[in-house]
Design a protein around this motif. Structure first.
Motif, PDB file in Angstrom:
ATOM      1  N   TRP A 115       0.510  -1.508  -0.096  1.00 26.19           N
ATOM      2  CA  TRP A 115       0.239  -0.128   0.308  1.00 26.19           C
ATOM      3  C   TRP A 115       1.020   1.398   0.093  1.00 26.19           C
ATOM      4  O   TRP A 115       2.021   1.022   1.120  1.00 26.19           O
ATOM      5  CB  TRP A 115      -0.802  -0.341   1.368  1.00 26.19           C
ATOM      6  CG  TRP A 115      -1.593  -0.952   0.722  1.00 26.19           C
ATOM      7  CD1 TRP A 115      -3.325  -0.707   0.866  1.00 26.19           C
ATOM      8  CD2 TRP A 115      -2.041  -2.642   1.961  1.00 26.19           C
ATOM      9  NE1 TRP A 115      -3.607  -2.204   1.156  1.00 26.19           N
ATOM     10  CE2 TRP A 115      -2.918  -2.831   1.377  1.00 26.19           C
ATOM     11  CE3 TRP A 115      -0.517  -2.998   2.001  1.00 26.19           C
ATOM     12  CZ2 TRP A 115      -3.689  -3.964   1.539  1.00 26.19           C
ATOM     13  CZ3 TRP A 115      -1.481  -4.668   2.618  1.00 26.19           C
ATOM     14  CH2 TRP A 115      -2.229  -4.945   1.645  1.00 26.19           C
ATOM     15  N   SER A 150      -7.996   2.912  -3.752  1.00 24.16           N
ATOM     16  CA  SER A 150      -9.046   2.613  -1.548  1.00 24.16           C
ATOM     17  C   SER A 150      -9.698   4.215  -2.030  1.00 24.16           C
ATOM     18  O   SER A 150      -9.750   4.578  -2.122  1.00 24.16           O
ATOM     19  CB  SER A 150      -8.021   2.816  -0.139  1.00 24.16           C
ATOM     20  OG  SER A 150      -8.563   2.814   1.104  1.00 24.16           O
ATOM     21  N   GLY A 172     -12.054   2.848   4.417  1.00 28.73           N
ATOM     22  CA  GLY A 172     -11.359   2.272   4.678  1.00 28.73           C
ATOM     23  C   GLY A 172     -11.886   1.886   5.912  1.00 28.73           C
ATOM     24  O   GLY A 172     -12.990   2.550   6.423  1.00 28.73           O
TER      25      GLY A 172
END
Length: 87
Positions: free
Chosen positions: A52, A83, A86
């Motif tokens: 990431w 993304s 989250g």
């Protein structure tokens, strides 16, 4: 923005442990250091690496290379994701 890179390969017969160690070494050496990284394994000697990064979706990011020689049974698969939520 957070971008996730996925790298997946299948080791040649009986070489899963070797591919796993190769991937671990490669991910430790990634330039710039991802904000998170994970190495996973699955049946049939498959290895998955996820990293990431805090970067734009189309940013130039370091990726794991193709293993040399006959360590894998096919070309490596790669995917890039952004993304959206989250937890």
């Amino acid at each position: 923005m957070t971008v996730a890179l996925m790298w997946e390969a299948r080791a040649a017969e009986g070489r899963g442990g070797e591919l796993l160690e190769w991937a671990r070494t490669q991910v430790r050496a990634l330039a710039g250091g991802p904000v998170r990284r994970e190495v996973l394994r699955a049946p049939q000697d498959r290895v998955l690496v996820m990293t990431w990064w805090e970067a734009a979706y189309d940013a130039e990011l370091p990726e794991l290379p193709e293993p040399e020689g006959e360590l894998v049974t096919r070309a490596v698969h790669r995917w890039r994701f952004e993304s959206v939520e989250g937890v």
